[in-house]
Motif scaffolding. Structure first.
Motif, PDB file in Angstrom:
ATOM      1  N   UNK A  69       0.850  -1.185   0.000  1.00  0.00           N
ATOM      2  CA  UNK A  69       0.000   0.000   0.000  1.00  0.00           C
ATOM      3  C   UNK A  69       0.888   1.239   0.000  1.00  0.00           C
ATOM      4  N   UNK A  70       1.135   1.819  -1.172  1.00  0.00           N
ATOM      5  CA  UNK A  70       2.016   2.986  -1.241  1.00  0.00           C
ATOM      6  C   UNK A  70       1.301   4.304  -0.945  1.00  0.00           C
ATOM      7  N   UNK A  71       0.033   4.257  -0.563  1.00  0.00           N
ATOM      8  CA  UNK A  71      -0.738   5.485  -0.362  1.00  0.00           C
ATOM      9  C   UNK A  71      -0.100   6.360   0.717  1.00  0.00           C
ATOM     10  N   UNK A  72      -0.046   7.683   0.478  1.00  0.00           N
ATOM     11  CA  UNK A  72       0.550   8.603   1.469  1.00  0.00           C
ATOM     12  C   UNK A  72      -0.459   8.995   2.546  1.00  0.00           C
ATOM     13  N   UNK A  73      -0.489   8.211   3.613  1.00  0.00           N
ATOM     14  CA  UNK A  73      -1.377   8.532   4.729  1.00  0.00           C
ATOM     15  C   UNK A  73      -0.816   7.914   6.000  1.00  0.00           C
ATOM     16  N   UNK A  74      -1.290   8.336   7.173  1.00  0.00           N
ATOM     17  CA  UNK A  74      -0.755   7.844   8.446  1.00  0.00           C
ATOM     18  C   UNK A  74      -0.824   6.330   8.543  1.00  0.00           C
ATOM     19  N   UNK A  75       0.165   5.768   9.206  1.00  0.00           N
ATOM     20  CA  UNK A  75       0.269   4.313   9.256  1.00  0.00           C
ATOM     21  C   UNK A  75      -0.934   3.670   9.927  1.00  0.00           C
ATOM     22  N   UNK A  76      -1.528   4.337  10.891  1.00  0.00           N
ATOM     23  CA  UNK A  76      -2.684   3.760  11.573  1.00  0.00           C
ATOM     24  C   UNK A  76      -3.873   3.592  10.637  1.00  0.00           C
ATOM     25  N   UNK A  77      -3.875   4.329   9.533  1.00  0.00           N
ATOM     26  CA  UNK A  77      -4.980   4.257   8.580  1.00  0.00           C
ATOM     27  C   UNK A  77      -4.697   3.288   7.438  1.00  0.00           C
ATOM     28  N   UNK A 116      17.645   5.288   3.026  1.00  0.00           N
ATOM     29  CA  UNK A 116      17.214   4.288   2.063  1.00  0.00           C
ATOM     30  C   UNK A 116      15.693   4.250   1.997  1.00  0.00           C
ATOM     31  N   UNK A 117      15.178   4.231   0.776  1.00  0.00           N
ATOM     32  CA  UNK A 117      13.738   4.131   0.523  1.00  0.00           C
ATOM     33  C   UNK A 117      12.968   5.248   1.220  1.00  0.00           C
ATOM     34  N   UNK A 118      13.146   6.510   0.766  1.00  0.00           N
ATOM     35  CA  UNK A 118      12.538   7.650   1.461  1.00  0.00           C
ATOM     36  C   UNK A 118      11.022   7.714   1.358  1.00  0.00           C
ATOM     37  N   UNK A 119      10.388   6.868   0.539  1.00  0.00           N
ATOM     38  CA  UNK A 119       8.929   6.846   0.500  1.00  0.00           C
ATOM     39  C   UNK A 119       8.345   5.796   1.431  1.00  0.00           C
ATOM     40  N   UNK A 120       9.154   5.265   2.318  1.00  0.00           N
ATOM     41  CA  UNK A 120       8.647   4.324   3.313  1.00  0.00           C
ATOM     42  C   UNK A 120       7.696   5.048   4.272  1.00  0.00           C
ATOM     43  N   UNK A 121       6.888   4.275   4.976  1.00  0.00           N
ATOM     44  CA  UNK A 121       5.932   4.867   5.917  1.00  0.00           C
ATOM     45  C   UNK A 121       6.596   5.330   7.202  1.00  0.00           C
ATOM     46  N   UNK A 122       7.763   4.810   7.489  1.00  0.00           N
ATOM     47  CA  UNK A 122       8.500   5.222   8.682  1.00  0.00           C
ATOM     48  C   UNK A 122       9.958   4.870   8.528  1.00  0.00           C
ATOM     49  N   UNK A 123      10.766   5.399   9.431  1.00  0.00           N
ATOM     50  CA  UNK A 123      12.214   5.191   9.372  1.00  0.00           C
ATOM     51  C   UNK A 123      12.758   4.938  10.774  1.00  0.00           C
ATOM     52  N   UNK A 124      13.597   3.931  10.893  1.00  0.00           N
ATOM     53  CA  UNK A 124      14.390   3.792  12.103  1.00  0.00           C
ATOM     54  C   UNK A 124      15.606   4.698  11.954  1.00  0.00           C
ATOM     55  N   UNK A 179      23.114   8.359  22.511  1.00  0.00           N
ATOM     56  CA  UNK A 179      22.614   7.970  21.194  1.00  0.00           C
ATOM     57  C   UNK A 179      21.436   7.007  21.356  1.00  0.00           C
ATOM     58  N   UNK A 180      20.325   7.376  20.752  1.00  0.00           N
ATOM     59  CA  UNK A 180      19.065   6.664  20.962  1.00  0.00           C
ATOM     60  C   UNK A 180      18.414   6.350  19.622  1.00  0.00           C
ATOM     61  N   UNK A 181      17.667   5.274  19.583  1.00  0.00           N
ATOM     62  CA  UNK A 181      16.944   4.874  18.385  1.00  0.00           C
ATOM     63  C   UNK A 181      15.526   5.434  18.416  1.00  0.00           C
ATOM     64  N   UNK A 182      15.060   5.885  17.267  1.00  0.00           N
ATOM     65  CA  UNK A 182      13.723   6.454  17.149  1.00  0.00           C
ATOM     66  C   UNK A 182      13.022   5.903  15.920  1.00  0.00           C
ATOM     67  N   UNK A 183      11.692   5.922  15.973  1.00  0.00           N
ATOM     68  CA  UNK A 183      10.857   5.661  14.808  1.00  0.00           C
ATOM     69  C   UNK A 183      10.288   6.998  14.357  1.00  0.00           C
ATOM     70  N   UNK A 184      10.579   7.348  13.115  1.00  0.00           N
ATOM     71  CA  UNK A 184      10.106   8.611  12.546  1.00  0.00           C
ATOM     72  C   UNK A 184       9.058   8.290  11.489  1.00  0.00           C
ATOM     73  N   UNK A 185       7.767   8.574  11.758  1.00  0.00           N
ATOM     74  CA  UNK A 185       6.749   8.322  10.735  1.00  0.00           C
ATOM     75  C   UNK A 185       6.800   9.401   9.657  1.00  0.00           C
ATOM     76  N   UNK A 186       6.476   9.028   8.429  1.00  0.00           N
ATOM     77  CA  UNK A 186       6.486  10.026   7.361  1.00  0.00           C
ATOM     78  C   UNK A 186       5.254  10.918   7.448  1.00  0.00           C
ATOM     79  N   UNK A 187       4.184  10.368   8.018  1.00  0.00           N
ATOM     80  CA  UNK A 187       2.953  11.143   8.198  1.00  0.00           C
ATOM     81  C   UNK A 187       2.603  11.167   9.680  1.00  0.00           C
TER      82      UNK A 187
END
Length: 536
Positions: A167-175, A218-226, A235-243
């Motif tokens: 699902x490549x649609x640009x919308x929040x992951x919860x949706x 890598x893969x900047x159209x992903x729904x989120x990024x580690x 130094x800490x790990x985060x999840x960055x959602x695209x939306x």
């Protein structure tokens, strides 16, 4: 698309001695894959279905189209408003759907036997059609165990990353019912030294705000990024959602797409976080330990993908040789050509066998063996891949250097997996550290090497020589020499125990004894008929 045979009787000449390309089933036409995937416990029925579909002329054409029409950055709309989106050719989306629907990112986490071995076999097969699309799917697969560090984040992302859908649609992951996950770690000043990262993270209520620049995303159209950033606690790990959850775009700005040597169909970007909202994954200050789970699993794919690239190149070369006549004999019947192809095939099948053997260790929960084995497999397979692809290109002569054939694509791709997730020196130093600090990994490797003793005196002598040369771990300057010998011995051990006598015999004779020149094909005494039969 027309299926009529092209005209060969032209006004000035008749086209002869030019083999007609044929699509090939990636499972039924690959005896070596069937053998090693079976030994690793992979799902043969699923792989048969995927191999038949992925190998069609239609999917091969999609792979070529995705490479001919690379992604384009859409940073702004016509009025100057930020978009930060990447536009792909429809063929890209078709390939993503093919892989994800087949379980590329899901099968290892569904609780069935042989999940990682099945996944690795899918990586191997799809790399032969279009290796660029493997990148986002690999990271999606590998993000799943890393997200286990936070139950809340895992409950949101896990079912979507393992949904067997695209699902490549640009919308929040919860949706969304399905999602992909990328990674953004590398910075200009640090490279592999991620502890030098300068991206900053500041608390913002229940979340965080990230500010900084990432040199490779890598893969900047992903729904989120580690991603990694410096929090007050380290130094800490985060999840960055695209939306954002409310539907707004997160402040992840795409600065430019990388103009890469290969991997053309896939987008890699420089990005900036301008106060991007993120959620913490794992303990503050424990970012490397958290994200290493993702790295550990992406390394499996970088170990098996070069086997797929080598197989694709050799399959093309073998097809050409079977259909091309020179000096009144088919090329495939020329003794010197057979020696070259058989020698190259040993590199390919050795990489395939070791990669799937390591995947079996992932499935079996043999973490010490998986950790040291995947590093050795990644290092050695990626050092051989460019050599094999270049020689396969030479088999076709001038035609191999032309974009009408798949060889240029494969050649551009050949170095990538050796760079991604730790270049050669990084991997070799990691091997030394693992053996020095992890007694279980050292014991597992020793057991693997000893398991083949007694089957071939040349193997026994090579193993004894290694242990005599390095009774303890070598100095850093000798790490590559040490890692290569270990990888050769481990591969030989797997082949010896694998029941394919001609391949094991040829590998030991040419890789462990020194009875071989530096150029491919400088060998003698190989059972070329048996070895080449493994190509299908």
């Amino acid at each position: 698309m027309t299926t009529a045979r092209p005209a060969a009787d032209l006004p000035t000449h008749e086209v002869t001695n030019q083999p007609v390309p044929e699509a090939g089933d990636l499972w039924a036409g690959d005896p070596a894959l069937r053998h090693w995937a079976g030994r690793a416990g992979a799902d043969a029925a699923a792989l048969a279905e995927f191999g038949a579909l992925a190998g069609t002329a239609e999917m091969r054409a999609a792979g070529r189209a995705a490479n001919r029409h690379p992604p384009e950055l859409r940073a702004f709309d016509r009025g100057g408003r930020r978009l930060d989106e990447v536009e792909f050719h429809p063929a890209w989306h078709r390939l993503m759907d093919l892989g994800l629907s087949a379980g590329y990112a899901a099968v290892a986490w569904e609780g069935r036997p042989g999940g990682h071995a099945t996944h690795a076999s899918l990586v191997y097969a799809l790399s032969q059609i279009e290796p660029g699309c493997c990148c986002p799917m690999t990271m999606t697969y590998a993000a799943v165990p890393a997200l286990a560090a936070d139950a809340g984040l895992s409950s949101l992302w896990h079912p979507r990353l393992t949904a067997r859908a695209y699902d490549p649609a640009p919308r929040p992951v919860a949706d969304k019912g399905a999602a992909t996950m990328g990674m953004a770690m590398t910075e200009k000043q640090g490279g592999s030294d991620v502890r030098a990262n300068a991206t900053r993270a500041l608390r913002d209520g229940a979340g965080w705000r990230l500010t900084g620049h990432k040199w490779f995303c890598s893969a900047p159209m992903s729904d989120g990024f580690l991603t990694l950033a410096q929090a007050p606690g380290g130094l800490t790990c985060f999840v960055v959602p695209r939306w954002l959850p409310d539907g707004d775009r997160n402040a992840v700005h795409l600065m430019r797409l990388k103009d890469k040597l290969g991997n053309r169909a896939n987008a890699s970007a420089e990005i900036e976080y301008h106060g991007a909202w993120a959620e913490q994954l794992g303990e503050e200050g424990d970012g490397v330990r958290t994200i290493i789970e993702m790295v550990h699993h992406t390394r499996l794919d970088t170990a098996i993908a070069p086997a797929g690239l080598m197989r694709a190149a050799l399959a093309e070369a073998a097809w050409w040789c079977r259909g091309r006549t020179v000096f009144q004999r088919r090329l495939i019947d020329q003794p010197l050509m057979r020696a070259v192809l058989a020698d190259l095939a040993l590199d390919w099948e050795g990489a395939l066998a070791l990669g799937l053997h390591v995947a079996r260790a992932f499935d079996a929960g043999e973490r010490p063996l998986a950790r040291i084995g995947v590093a050795l497999a990644k290092f050695h397979a990626n050092k051989r891949c460019p050599v094999v692809v270049a020689e396969a290109m030479e088999v076709l002569g001038g035609m191999g250097y032309v974009e009408d054939t798949p060889l240029p694509l494969l050649y551009r791709e050949a170095p990538l997996n050796g760079i991604w997730e730790g270049s050669g020196n990084v991997i070799c130093l990691d091997i030394l550290r693992s053996l020095a600090r992890d007694t279980a990994a050292a014991a597992a490797l020793t057991a693997e090497l000893d398991a083949a003793r007694g089957a071939d005196p040349r193997y026994d002598a090579a193993l004894a020589d290694l242990r005599a040369r390095w009774p303890a771990l070598p100095p850093e300057a000798e790490a590559r020499f040490f890692a290569e010998r270990l990888a050769l011995l481990l591969t030989a051990s797997v082949l010896i125990r694998g029941g394919v006598a001609a391949v094991a015999e040829g590998y030991v004779a040419t890789r462990l004894t020194g009875d071989r020149g530096m150029a491919p094909g400088t060998v003698a005494g190989l059972d070329t008929a048996a070895i080449l039969s493994r190509l299908g």
